[in-house]
Write a protein that holds these residues in place. Structure first.
Motif, PDB file in Angstrom:
ATOM      1  N   MET A  98      10.358 -14.950  24.319  1.00  0.00           N
ATOM      2  CA  MET A  98       9.638 -15.597  25.365  1.00  0.00           C
ATOM      3  C   MET A  98       8.763 -14.655  25.908  1.00  0.00           C
ATOM      4  SD  MET A  98      12.975 -18.016  27.025  1.00  0.00           S
ATOM      5  CE  MET A  98      11.875 -18.835  27.989  1.00  0.00           C
ATOM      6  N   ILE A  99       9.046 -13.677  26.246  1.00  0.00           N
ATOM      7  CA  ILE A  99       8.218 -12.476  27.059  1.00  0.00           C
ATOM      8  C   ILE A  99       6.985 -12.276  26.118  1.00  0.00           C
ATOM      9  CG2 ILE A  99       7.841 -10.096  27.652  1.00  0.00           C
ATOM     10  CD1 ILE A  99      10.792 -10.390  28.618  1.00  0.00           C
ATOM     11  N   GLU A 100       7.216 -12.256  24.820  1.00  0.00           N
ATOM     12  CA  GLU A 100       6.142 -11.908  23.892  1.00  0.00           C
ATOM     13  C   GLU A 100       5.021 -13.251  23.873  1.00  0.00           C
ATOM     14  OE1 GLU A 100       7.538 -10.885  20.146  1.00  0.00           O
ATOM     15  OE2 GLU A 100       8.354  -8.825  20.836  1.00  0.00           O
ATOM     16  N   ALA A 101       5.661 -14.601  23.727  1.00  0.00           N
ATOM     17  CA  ALA A 101       4.954 -15.710  24.063  1.00  0.00           C
ATOM     18  C   ALA A 101       4.058 -15.814  25.222  1.00  0.00           C
ATOM     19  CB  ALA A 101       6.049 -16.804  23.665  1.00  0.00           C
ATOM     20  N   TYR A 102       4.779 -15.478  26.440  1.00  0.00           N
ATOM     21  CA  TYR A 102       3.946 -15.487  27.763  1.00  0.00           C
ATOM     22  C   TYR A 102       2.749 -14.494  27.726  1.00  0.00           C
ATOM     23  CZ  TYR A 102       3.441 -15.203  32.761  1.00  0.00           C
ATOM     24  OH  TYR A 102       2.840 -14.793  33.732  1.00  0.00           O
ATOM     25  N   ILE A 103       3.062 -13.197  27.201  1.00  0.00           N
ATOM     26  CA  ILE A 103       1.960 -12.376  27.024  1.00  0.00           C
ATOM     27  C   ILE A 103       1.012 -12.841  26.175  1.00  0.00           C
ATOM     28  CG2 ILE A 103       1.588  -9.862  26.405  1.00  0.00           C
ATOM     29  CD1 ILE A 103       4.252  -9.092  27.432  1.00  0.00           C
ATOM     30  N   LYS A 104       1.045 -13.185  25.135  1.00  0.00           N
ATOM     31  CA  LYS A 104       0.214 -13.680  24.394  1.00  0.00           C
ATOM     32  C   LYS A 104      -0.967 -14.902  24.846  1.00  0.00           C
ATOM     33  CE  LYS A 104      -0.251 -15.628  19.551  1.00  0.00           C
ATOM     34  NZ  LYS A 104       0.331 -16.331  18.372  1.00  0.00           N
ATOM     35  N   ASN A 105      -0.078 -15.845  25.520  1.00  0.00           N
ATOM     36  CA  ASN A 105      -0.565 -16.948  26.058  1.00  0.00           C
ATOM     37  C   ASN A 105      -1.425 -16.797  27.292  1.00  0.00           C
ATOM     38  OD1 ASN A 105      -0.283 -19.408  24.168  1.00  0.00           O
ATOM     39  ND2 ASN A 105       1.742 -18.347  24.183  1.00  0.00           N
ATOM     40  N   HIS A 106      -1.149 -15.674  27.804  1.00  0.00           N
ATOM     41  CA  HIS A 106      -1.392 -15.322  29.311  1.00  0.00           C
ATOM     42  C   HIS A 106      -2.845 -14.619  29.248  1.00  0.00           C
ATOM     43  CE1 HIS A 106      -1.979 -14.740  33.464  1.00  0.00           C
ATOM     44  NE2 HIS A 106      -0.861 -14.504  33.719  1.00  0.00           N
ATOM     45  N   THR A 107      -3.917 -15.381  28.676  1.00  0.00           N
ATOM     46  CA  THR A 107      -5.313 -14.881  28.484  1.00  0.00           C
ATOM     47  C   THR A 107      -6.169 -15.085  29.490  1.00  0.00           C
ATOM     48  OG1 THR A 107      -6.129 -16.913  27.468  1.00  0.00           O
ATOM     49  CG2 THR A 107      -5.015 -15.145  26.038  1.00  0.00           C
ATOM     50  N   ILE A 108      -5.686 -15.598  30.606  1.00  0.00           N
ATOM     51  CA  ILE A 108      -6.632 -15.792  31.680  1.00  0.00           C
ATOM     52  C   ILE A 108      -6.843 -14.235  32.618  1.00  0.00           C
ATOM     53  CG2 ILE A 108      -5.113 -16.298  33.643  1.00  0.00           C
ATOM     54  CD1 ILE A 108      -7.282 -18.914  33.900  1.00  0.00           C
ATOM     55  N   SER A 109      -8.326 -14.367  33.209  1.00  0.00           N
ATOM     56  CA  SER A 109      -8.584 -13.069  33.792  1.00  0.00           C
ATOM     57  C   SER A 109      -7.714 -12.887  34.900  1.00  0.00           C
ATOM     58  CB  SER A 109     -10.182 -13.124  34.090  1.00  0.00           C
ATOM     59  OG  SER A 109     -10.270 -13.919  35.054  1.00  0.00           O
ATOM     60  N   LYS A 110      -7.927 -11.396  35.604  1.00  0.00           N
ATOM     61  CA  LYS A 110      -7.237 -11.184  36.653  1.00  0.00           C
ATOM     62  C   LYS A 110      -7.923 -11.967  38.051  1.00  0.00           C
ATOM     63  CE  LYS A 110      -6.177  -7.289  39.832  1.00  0.00           C
ATOM     64  NZ  LYS A 110      -6.632  -5.986  40.200  1.00  0.00           N
ATOM     65  N   ARG A 111      -8.974 -12.289  37.957  1.00  0.00           N
ATOM     66  CA  ARG A 111      -9.865 -12.989  39.000  1.00  0.00           C
ATOM     67  C   ARG A 111      -9.352 -14.428  38.947  1.00  0.00           C
ATOM     68  NH1 ARG A 111     -11.110 -14.538  43.486  1.00  0.00           N
ATOM     69  NH2 ARG A 111     -13.252 -15.500  43.770  1.00  0.00           N
ATOM     70  N   ALA A 112      -9.111 -15.120  37.805  1.00  0.00           N
ATOM     71  CA  ALA A 112      -8.526 -16.203  37.710  1.00  0.00           C
ATOM     72  C   ALA A 112      -7.037 -16.402  38.311  1.00  0.00           C
ATOM     73  CB  ALA A 112      -8.766 -16.703  36.396  1.00  0.00           C
ATOM     74  N   HIS A 113      -6.234 -15.499  37.846  1.00  0.00           N
ATOM     75  CA  HIS A 113      -4.693 -15.432  38.328  1.00  0.00           C
ATOM     76  C   HIS A 113      -4.948 -15.559  39.808  1.00  0.00           C
ATOM     77  CE1 HIS A 113      -0.696 -14.793  38.043  1.00  0.00           C
ATOM     78  NE2 HIS A 113      -0.742 -13.864  38.947  1.00  0.00           N
ATOM     79  N   GLU A 114      -5.817 -14.344  40.442  1.00  0.00           N
ATOM     80  CA  GLU A 114      -5.675 -14.433  41.711  1.00  0.00           C
ATOM     81  C   GLU A 114      -6.302 -15.735  42.508  1.00  0.00           C
ATOM     82  OE1 GLU A 114      -8.307 -11.051  42.549  1.00  0.00           O
ATOM     83  OE2 GLU A 114      -6.789  -9.486  41.825  1.00  0.00           O
ATOM     84  N   GLU A 115      -7.359 -16.510  41.973  1.00  0.00           N
ATOM     85  CA  GLU A 115      -7.557 -17.764  42.263  1.00  0.00           C
ATOM     86  C   GLU A 115      -6.542 -18.725  42.516  1.00  0.00           C
ATOM     87  OE1 GLU A 115     -10.122 -20.022  44.529  1.00  0.00           O
ATOM     88  OE2 GLU A 115     -10.350 -18.059  44.116  1.00  0.00           O
ATOM     89  N   LEU A 116      -5.895 -18.818  41.335  1.00  0.00           N
ATOM     90  CA  LEU A 116      -4.785 -19.723  41.009  1.00  0.00           C
ATOM     91  C   LEU A 116      -3.496 -19.493  42.361  1.00  0.00           C
ATOM     92  CD1 LEU A 116      -4.344 -19.852  37.283  1.00  0.00           C
ATOM     93  CD2 LEU A 116      -5.028 -21.968  38.762  1.00  0.00           C
TER      94      LEU A 116
END
Length: 164
Positions: A98-116
């Protein structure tokens, strides 16, 4: 979306999806409040009028983008839970997957994460999308514990904290 249409033809569906994709990327990159509907139209290579055929406003576009993002990030975890025969002796491997899948699929930028994260604090609709996904995943984990006869005090709260 009472006065907007849901497309049924392939080309229209693709156009709507492109508006969501490009609009969401733009709002994550520049900030929700720094992007206008004409900006989204330009990024998606459509007219502003086309956007209003599918959406009432940019918030609807953002919400659809958040749903897609949430689904992309959480979906692998749900899939792993549903496809693995989850027993206590393989739970460590499941968490690793699950952790590996999360990391693999978490491709959005730091800026995007902050905005979300900022928008989830400013807008109840956005916050609820993330809350629903987290609670669904929490309940699945609690059920795994129950299925393996693992009893802990306050399992929902503890699992929810771990997922967060």
């Amino acid at each position: 979306m009472s006065d907007t249409r849901i497309p049924t033809q392939k080309r229209s569906i693709e156009k709507r999806n492109k508006i969501i994709e490009k609009g969401f990327e733009l709002m994550c990159e520049k900030g929700y409040y720094n992007v206008s509907t004409p900006d989204i139209a330009e990024a998606a290579d459509v007219s502003t009028g086309i956007i209003y055929q599918y959406f009432n406003d940019k918030k609807e576009i953002f919400i659809e983008g958040v749903k897609n993002y949430s689904h992309t990030i959480m979906f692998p975890m749900h899939t792993i839970i549903e496809t693995e025969k989850i027993k206590i002796d393989n739970i460590e491997n499941i968490f690793k997957n699950m952790i590996e899948a999360y990391i693999k699929n978490h491709t959005i930028s730091k800026r995007a994460h902050e905005e979300l994260m900022a928008m989830s604090h400013l807008d109840d609709d956005i916050a609820n999308i993330f809350k629903e996904s987290e609670f669904e995943l929490t309940n699945k984990f609690v059920q795994i514990l129950k299925n393996n006869n693992i009893e802990i005090e306050n399992p929902i709260e503890k699992i929810h904290i771990i997922i967060g």
